[in-house]
Design a protein around this motif. Structure first.
Motif, PDB file in Angstrom:
ATOM      1  N   PHE A 103       0.812  -1.227   0.000  1.00 46.60           N
ATOM      2  CA  PHE A 103       0.000   0.000   0.000  1.00 46.60           C
ATOM      3  C   PHE A 103       0.844   1.276   0.000  1.00 46.60           C
ATOM      4  O   PHE A 103       0.291   2.373  -0.003  1.00 46.60           O
ATOM      5  N   THR A 104       2.177   1.127   0.039  1.00 47.44           N
ATOM      6  CA  THR A 104       3.007   2.335  -0.079  1.00 47.44           C
ATOM      7  C   THR A 104       3.751   2.356  -1.416  1.00 47.44           C
ATOM      8  O   THR A 104       4.569   3.240  -1.655  1.00 47.44           O
ATOM      9  N   LEU A 105       3.459   1.382  -2.277  1.00 44.62           N
ATOM     10  CA  LEU A 105       4.006   1.444  -3.639  1.00 44.62           C
ATOM     11  C   LEU A 105       3.256   2.532  -4.415  1.00 44.62           C
ATOM     12  O   LEU A 105       2.065   2.763  -4.139  1.00 44.62           O
ATOM     13  N   PRO A 106       3.931   3.174  -5.368  1.00 40.28           N
ATOM     14  CA  PRO A 106       3.222   4.230  -6.126  1.00 40.28           C
ATOM     15  C   PRO A 106       2.255   3.647  -7.159  1.00 40.28           C
ATOM     16  O   PRO A 106       2.470   3.748  -8.368  1.00 40.28           O
ATOM     17  N   VAL A 107       1.223   3.001  -6.676  1.00 40.41           N
ATOM     18  CA  VAL A 107       0.180   2.415  -7.543  1.00 40.41           C
ATOM     19  C   VAL A 107      -1.187   2.759  -6.933  1.00 40.41           C
ATOM     20  O   VAL A 107      -1.274   3.056  -5.741  1.00 40.41           O
ATOM     21  N   SER A 108      -2.226   2.693  -7.758  1.00 41.35           N
ATOM     22  CA  SER A 108      -3.558   3.022  -7.235  1.00 41.35           C
ATOM     23  C   SER A 108      -4.205   1.785  -6.617  1.00 41.35           C
ATOM     24  O   SER A 108      -3.774   0.650  -6.877  1.00 41.35           O
ATOM     25  N   THR A 109      -5.257   2.017  -5.828  1.00 40.24           N
ATOM     26  CA  THR A 109      -5.989   0.897  -5.210  1.00 40.24           C
ATOM     27  C   THR A 109      -6.596   0.014  -6.301  1.00 40.24           C
ATOM     28  O   THR A 109      -6.605  -1.216  -6.174  1.00 40.24           O
ATOM     29  N   ALA A 110      -7.092   0.637  -7.375  1.00 37.17           N
ATOM     30  CA  ALA A 110      -7.688  -0.140  -8.475  1.00 37.17           C
ATOM     31  C   ALA A 110      -6.649  -1.080  -9.082  1.00 37.17           C
ATOM     32  O   ALA A 110      -6.936  -2.243  -9.368  1.00 37.17           O
ATOM     33  N   GLU A 111      -5.426  -0.576  -9.254  1.00 40.13           N
ATOM     34  CA  GLU A 111      -4.366  -1.428  -9.815  1.00 40.13           C
ATOM     35  C   GLU A 111      -4.062  -2.601  -8.886  1.00 40.13           C
ATOM     36  O   GLU A 111      -3.835  -3.726  -9.341  1.00 40.13           O
ATOM     37  N   LEU A 112      -4.080  -2.328  -7.572  1.00 41.52           N
ATOM     38  CA  LEU A 112      -3.814  -3.403  -6.602  1.00 41.52           C
ATOM     39  C   LEU A 112      -4.886  -4.491  -6.707  1.00 41.52           C
ATOM     40  O   LEU A 112      -4.580  -5.686  -6.696  1.00 41.52           O
ATOM     41  N   ILE A 113      -6.148  -4.075  -6.817  1.00 44.86           N
ATOM     42  CA  ILE A 113      -7.248  -5.059  -6.867  1.00 44.86           C
ATOM     43  C   ILE A 113      -7.212  -5.821  -8.200  1.00 44.86           C
ATOM     44  O   ILE A 113      -7.253  -7.058  -8.226  1.00 44.86           O
ATOM     45  N   PHE A 114      -7.103  -5.082  -9.309  1.00 45.38           N
ATOM     46  CA  PHE A 114      -7.172  -5.740 -10.621  1.00 45.38           C
ATOM     47  C   PHE A 114      -5.983  -6.665 -10.887  1.00 45.38           C
ATOM     48  O   PHE A 114      -6.129  -7.678 -11.565  1.00 45.38           O
ATOM     49  N   SER A 115      -4.813  -6.304 -10.358  1.00 50.64           N
ATOM     50  CA  SER A 115      -3.662  -7.189 -10.599  1.00 50.64           C
ATOM     51  C   SER A 115      -3.904  -8.545  -9.943  1.00 50.64           C
ATOM     52  O   SER A 115      -3.667  -9.592 -10.548  1.00 50.64           O
ATOM     53  N   LYS A 116      -4.422  -8.529  -8.717  1.00 53.91           N
ATOM     54  CA  LYS A 116      -4.715  -9.795  -8.022  1.00 53.91           C
ATOM     55  C   LYS A 116      -5.822 -10.559  -8.764  1.00 53.91           C
ATOM     56  O   LYS A 116      -5.739 -11.779  -8.907  1.00 53.91           O
ATOM     57  N   LEU A 117      -6.834  -9.819  -9.206  1.00 55.10           N
ATOM     58  CA  LEU A 117      -7.973 -10.447  -9.873  1.00 55.10           C
ATOM     59  C   LEU A 117      -7.541 -11.133 -11.174  1.00 55.10           C
ATOM     60  O   LEU A 117      -7.871 -12.302 -11.409  1.00 55.10           O
ATOM     61  N   LEU A 118      -6.789 -10.419 -11.988  1.00 53.33           N
ATOM     62  CA  LEU A 118      -6.390 -10.989 -13.286  1.00 53.33           C
ATOM     63  C   LEU A 118      -5.478 -12.204 -13.110  1.00 53.33           C
ATOM     64  O   LEU A 118      -5.605 -13.187 -13.843  1.00 53.33           O
ATOM     65  N   VAL A 119      -4.578 -12.121 -12.138  1.00 50.37           N
ATOM     66  CA  VAL A 119      -3.684 -13.270 -11.902  1.00 50.37           C
ATOM     67  C   VAL A 119      -4.510 -14.483 -11.425  1.00 50.37           C
ATOM     68  O   VAL A 119      -4.297 -15.604 -11.882  1.00 50.37           O
ATOM     69  N   ALA A 120      -5.476 -14.236 -10.534  1.00 47.23           N
ATOM     70  CA  ALA A 120      -6.329 -15.346 -10.042  1.00 47.23           C
ATOM     71  C   ALA A 120      -7.108 -15.967 -11.201  1.00 47.23           C
ATOM     72  O   ALA A 120      -7.160 -17.196 -11.335  1.00 47.23           O
ATOM     73  N   ILE A 121      -7.673 -15.116 -12.076  1.00 40.58           N
ATOM     74  CA  ILE A 121      -8.452 -15.633 -13.213  1.00 40.58           C
ATOM     75  C   ILE A 121      -7.544 -16.409 -14.176  1.00 40.58           C
ATOM     76  O   ILE A 121      -7.925 -17.461 -14.705  1.00 40.58           O
ATOM     77  N   ALA A 122      -6.334 -15.901 -14.363  1.00 41.62           N
ATOM     78  CA  ALA A 122      -5.383 -16.597 -15.246  1.00 41.62           C
ATOM     79  C   ALA A 122      -5.091 -18.001 -14.698  1.00 41.62           C
ATOM     80  O   ALA A 122      -5.061 -18.974 -15.451  1.00 41.62           O
ATOM     81  N   TRP A 123      -4.920 -18.118 -13.380  1.00 38.80           N
ATOM     82  CA  TRP A 123      -4.659 -19.450 -12.787  1.00 38.80           C
ATOM     83  C   TRP A 123      -5.897 -20.338 -12.854  1.00 38.80           C
ATOM     84  O   TRP A 123      -5.779 -21.552 -13.047  1.00 38.80           O
ATOM     85  N   PHE A 124      -7.080 -19.749 -12.701  1.00 35.96           N
ATOM     86  CA  PHE A 124      -8.317 -20.546 -12.851  1.00 35.96           C
ATOM     87  C   PHE A 124      -8.345 -21.159 -14.259  1.00 35.96           C
ATOM     88  O   PHE A 124      -8.619 -22.339 -14.434  1.00 35.96           O
ATOM     89  N   ALA A 125      -8.049 -20.303 -15.265  1.00 37.20           N
ATOM     90  CA  ALA A 125      -8.089 -20.761 -16.660  1.00 37.20           C
ATOM     91  C   ALA A 125      -7.029 -21.833 -16.905  1.00 37.20           C
ATOM     92  O   ALA A 125      -7.306 -22.859 -17.537  1.00 37.20           O
ATOM     93  N   CYS A 126      -5.822 -21.611 -16.376  1.00 32.61           N
ATOM     94  CA  CYS A 126      -4.744 -22.600 -16.543  1.00 32.61           C
ATOM     95  C   CYS A 126      -5.137 -23.922 -15.881  1.00 32.61           C
ATOM     96  O   CYS A 126      -4.894 -24.996 -16.436  1.00 32.61           O
TER      97      CYS A 126
END
Lengths: 232, 261
Positions: free
Chosen positions: B87-110
């Protein structure tokens, strides 16, 4: 312009105020000691500056802006706890900092790791608590940030490590930057401080330059601190 | 920065998922090889049964691990001490949520691909025939495939965001954070079930083809397919709306009510 400014900043936990309408301005180019006993609001203030907490009223500004993605790129924060994933290696942490912070000086970090005899391929879970704290400090101080916020950087480490940490801080920060060190171990840090801010129950009890304080009181900062915060 | 967040997350998760996938494929190959060999003694029979059992466990682990990892990564990376870095990286909250979401979906698909591949390996040589498929026009089959893929994808996204919302609410409490996350999971689950049941009831009430299918006098497989495709698209729509609500809750809690200990 102040690099950190608080205007009537208030933060409460339940009904208890941790910070109560404080006004504070820290100018660039110096080391400020944020001093106070446990529970005086030091960590809360640093968390607010990093956007880890939101104020209940008033505002906190970093370089004139509210804490945001933009301010996080100019603030280098050392929290009071280690925040690494234990499966990571030291060199992977350097990769991470290099990826996210444009101001990260990798060469400086590698030199400091080498100086501390920390192998880049060593995993965090293989390191002692002291080593982890040193790695974290190395990463934080290897940035060319405008504002360094260091929360209890010398708490819980042995005297030799304290010396190393203080040496690392004063020899690595950019003279144009500001460093705020939060601690209650005054005697260890007072020789490196330019200014002091005493926090007491969420209020600023004192904000002065160290030279001015010593000249006026004829005592060390540590002695003044003990007087101000004497337990009755 | 968003891609860098995803890179970090793939690095953290691949070290767990890739060995699980490798184990699933290797066990599928062993199962198939043992299946081809003559089972003429008790040792071979026991070995085949044992490898078959391990294969089943690997299949379950492949599916379960991607799900557990989705929860564990969000919790560990954002709700514990690691949150002080994230939470102290220069990224937005949306980026934090979407990065986790996309990685989770990618693993679901794999995981879905690995399970399908392993099933094909084990079942190679056999054939399955579904009675009545030849009655369905190819365009309708394509439509059904698109509806199933969209519904699965949106359901996966909604599930992740619902669990993220539960954890984000749970962390805002001073004590019993995990318990509160579980409580909110049940609250969201019950509410979504009520909405789901009302939705199904409404479809059945308003659709003449549903009546026909339910009472066993459907004119053809084509009619049933049309009904299912329509229901799946409506389900996807409702699921997408819930995903937006869960995302808004997670974003608000992480940006306004973050309470790292």
């Amino acid at each position: 312009m102040a690099i950190l400014e608080c205007r009537q900043l208030t933060k409460r936990y339940s009904s208890q105020p941790a910070l109560d309408h404080i006004d504070l301005a820290v100018q660039p180019g110096g080391i400020v000691g944020l001093l106070g006993p446990n529970g005086s609001g030091k960590t809360t203030l640093l968390k607010l500056a990093n956007g880890l907490l939101q104020p209940d009223s008033g505002e906190i500004l970093i370089d004139g802006k509210k804490p945001s993605k933009e301010t996080k790129s100019i603030v280098s924060y050392l929290p009071e706890r280690t925040y690494f994933a234990d499966w990571m290696r030291a060199d992977q942490l350097l990769d991470l900092f290099q990826d996210f912070y444009a101001d990260f000086d990798r060469q400086r970090a590698e030199e400091m790791l080498q100086h501390m005899n920390i192998q880049p391929k060593m995993r965090i879970k293989e390191m002692s608590k002291g080593m982890r704290e040193k790695v974290q400090l190395i990463l934080v101080m290897s940035r060319r940030a405008k504002l360094y916020l260091l929360d209890e950087p010398i708490g819980g480490v042995d005297p030799a490590t304290r010396d190393y940490i203080l040496h690392t801080i004063i020899s690595n920060y950019d003279p144009e930057a500001a460093v705020i060190i939060s601690t209650h171990l005054i005697s260890d840090v007072e020789n490196v401080l330019d200014d002091v801010v005493f926090l007491n129950y969420g209020h600023i009890a004192l904000h002065k330059s160290v030279d001015e304080l010593r000249a006026e009181e004829g005592k060390s900062v540590d002695a003044v601190f003990r007087e101000v915060f004497r337990c009755s | 920065m968003f891609l860098k967040l995803m890179k970090q997350d793939f690095r953290a998760t691949a070290r767990i998922m890739l060995p699980v996938y490798a184990a699933a494929i290797v066990l599928a190959v062993f199962t198939r090889v043992l299946d081809l060999l003559p089972q003429d003694n008790s040792f071979m029979s026991v070995l085949a049964a044992l490898v078959g059992l391990l294969f089943s466990l690997a299949m379950s682990a492949t599916v379960a691990m991607s799900f557990v990892l989705m929860i564990w990564r969000f919790h560990k990376n954002y709700m514990t001490d690691e949150g002080y870095l994230m939470f102290t990286l220069p990224v937005s909250t949306a980026e934090l949520i979407f990065s986790k979401l996309l990685v989770a979906i990618a693993w679901f698909a794999c995981s879905a691909l690995v399970v399908s591949a392993a099933t094909l390996i084990v079942g190679s040589g056999g054939s399955i025939q579904i009675v009545g498929f030849d009655q369905i026009p190819p365009e309708q089959l394509k439509g059904a495939a698109a509806a199933v893929v969209a519904a699965s994808l949106v359901a996966g996204v909604t599930l992740c965001l619902m669990l993220y919302a539960c954890m984000a609410i749970g962390q805002s409490f001073r004590r019993r954070k995990t318990l509160m996350a579980v409580v909110f999971f049940f609250v969201f689950y019950i509410v979504s079930q009520i909405i789901g049941v009302s939705f199904i009831a409404q479809i059945i009430q308003n659709s003449p083809s549903a009546d026909a299918i339910l009472f066993g006098d459907a004119a053809s497989m084509g009619m049933m397919f049309q009904f299912i495709i329509g229901a799946l698209w409506r389900f996807t729509g409702i699921s997408a709306v819930s995903a937006v609500v869960y995302y808004a809750i997670t974003h608000w809690m992480l940006s306004r009510k973050l309470n790292l200990q």
